[in-house]
Design a protein around this motif. Sequence first.
Motif, PDB file in Angstrom:
ATOM      1  N   ASN A 163       0.826  -1.208   0.000  1.00  0.00           N
ATOM      2  CA  ASN A 163       0.000   0.000   0.000  1.00  0.00           C
ATOM      3  C   ASN A 163       0.861   1.260   0.000  1.00  0.00           C
ATOM      4  N   TYR A 164       1.965   1.233   0.747  1.00  0.00           N
ATOM      5  CA  TYR A 164       2.879   2.380   0.778  1.00  0.00           C
ATOM      6  C   TYR A 164       3.418   2.681  -0.620  1.00  0.00           C
ATOM      7  N   ASN A 165       3.849   1.637  -1.332  1.00  0.00           N
ATOM      8  CA  ASN A 165       4.392   1.839  -2.678  1.00  0.00           C
ATOM      9  C   ASN A 165       3.319   2.284  -3.663  1.00  0.00           C
ATOM     10  N   LEU A 166       2.098   1.783  -3.485  1.00  0.00           N
ATOM     11  CA  LEU A 166       0.999   2.237  -4.337  1.00  0.00           C
ATOM     12  C   LEU A 166       0.694   3.710  -4.086  1.00  0.00           C
ATOM     13  N   GLU A 167       0.794   4.131  -2.835  1.00  0.00           N
ATOM     14  CA  GLU A 167       0.575   5.545  -2.523  1.00  0.00           C
ATOM     15  C   GLU A 167       1.616   6.422  -3.215  1.00  0.00           C
ATOM     16  N   LYS A 168       2.864   5.940  -3.264  1.00  0.00           N
ATOM     17  CA  LYS A 168       3.909   6.702  -3.945  1.00  0.00           C
ATOM     18  C   LYS A 168       3.624   6.794  -5.443  1.00  0.00           C
ATOM     19  N   LEU A 169       3.173   5.693  -6.039  1.00  0.00           N
ATOM     20  CA  LEU A 169       2.823   5.714  -7.461  1.00  0.00           C
ATOM     21  C   LEU A 169       1.639   6.641  -7.713  1.00  0.00           C
ATOM     22  N   GLU A 170       0.728   6.683  -6.751  1.00  0.00           N
ATOM     23  CA  GLU A 170      -0.424   7.574  -6.879  1.00  0.00           C
ATOM     24  C   GLU A 170       0.011   9.035  -6.771  1.00  0.00           C
ATOM     25  N   GLU A 171       0.944   9.323  -5.857  1.00  0.00           N
ATOM     26  CA  GLU A 171       1.455  10.685  -5.716  1.00  0.00           C
ATOM     27  C   GLU A 171       2.123  11.165  -7.004  1.00  0.00           C
ATOM     28  N   LEU A 172       2.747  10.231  -7.710  1.00  0.00           N
ATOM     29  CA  LEU A 172       3.409  10.559  -8.971  1.00  0.00           C
ATOM     30  C   LEU A 172       2.443  10.586 -10.152  1.00  0.00           C
ATOM     31  N   LYS A 173       1.155  10.347  -9.847  1.00  0.00           N
ATOM     32  CA  LYS A 173       0.096  10.366 -10.863  1.00  0.00           C
ATOM     33  C   LYS A 173       0.309   9.292 -11.928  1.00  0.00           C
ATOM     34  N   LEU A 174       0.856   8.158 -11.491  1.00  0.00           N
ATOM     35  CA  LEU A 174       1.023   7.018 -12.389  1.00  0.00           C
ATOM     36  C   LEU A 174      -0.158   6.062 -12.287  1.00  0.00           C
ATOM     37  N   ILE A 175      -0.823   6.079 -11.135  1.00  0.00           N
ATOM     38  CA  ILE A 175      -2.027   5.277 -10.953  1.00  0.00           C
ATOM     39  C   ILE A 175      -3.074   6.126 -10.245  1.00  0.00           C
ATOM     40  N   GLU A 176      -4.321   5.688 -10.333  1.00  0.00           N
ATOM     41  CA  GLU A 176      -5.415   6.257  -9.548  1.00  0.00           C
ATOM     42  C   GLU A 176      -6.088   5.118  -8.806  1.00  0.00           C
ATOM     43  N   ARG A 177      -6.599   5.404  -7.594  1.00  0.00           N
ATOM     44  CA  ARG A 177      -7.147   4.334  -6.762  1.00  0.00           C
ATOM     45  C   ARG A 177      -8.509   4.712  -6.199  1.00  0.00           C
ATOM     46  N   ASN A 178      -9.365   3.700  -6.109  1.00  0.00           N
ATOM     47  CA  ASN A 178     -10.632   3.790  -5.391  1.00  0.00           C
ATOM     48  C   ASN A 178     -10.526   2.807  -4.234  1.00  0.00           C
TER      49      ASN A 178
END
Length: 212
Positions: free
Chosen positions: A46-61
């Motif tokens: 989850n931490y790494n996904l949050e970093k990818l989300e911060e970089l606007k590489l992914i979006e999450r629901n």
Amino acid sequence: MMYTPLRPRQEEILRFIESYLDENNYPPTIREIGQAVGISSTSVVNYNLEKLEELKLIERNREVSRGLRLVGRDGIGWREVPLYGAIAAGDPIPLPEDPAALDEQVLAPEEMLPSSGEVFALRIKGQSMIDALLDDGDVIIVRSQPEVETGEVAVIEVLEPPEWAGATVKRFYFAEDQVELRPANPTYTSLWLLPDQVRIYGKVVSALRQYR
């Protein structure tokens, strides 16, 4: 445009998400991502996904187990660019004799790459171009070309004198019968050389910014 280079684990996760979507047409769960990349803790995933989300590489629901969307699927796209080692933002340093043999790549969004021509990447070493937003550790994307316009940021090899021989990244200026390799940092001084004392490898077109 500036993008943050991915850490190896984040790049591995991003690649897995992309391959999973190719095979299944829907995204993986956090647990499936962890199993694929060898992470037993869902909080670490989850931490790494949050970093990818911060970089606007992914979006999450976060309300659904597969609530993940790869931003690149909407047309950004990614391409591997060969990484040819380090380049001096300071005194010139030698480039690898056979940079292609390093077999290293960086992931770059296609929108930051030129539409034509060969490209390669170099990691900045030094701070002589910091006012051009190129700092130590950043990765520059370079389009291979033997000439640049005056004032453009370029990768340049200094052929002589021997004490300056090596490659550097600087703004390139024509000045009468000389060329000026100008830093973007007032604590550094320009190099003044004859045109036949330098060789241009290419123009810097974008950078992957290492945020600190």
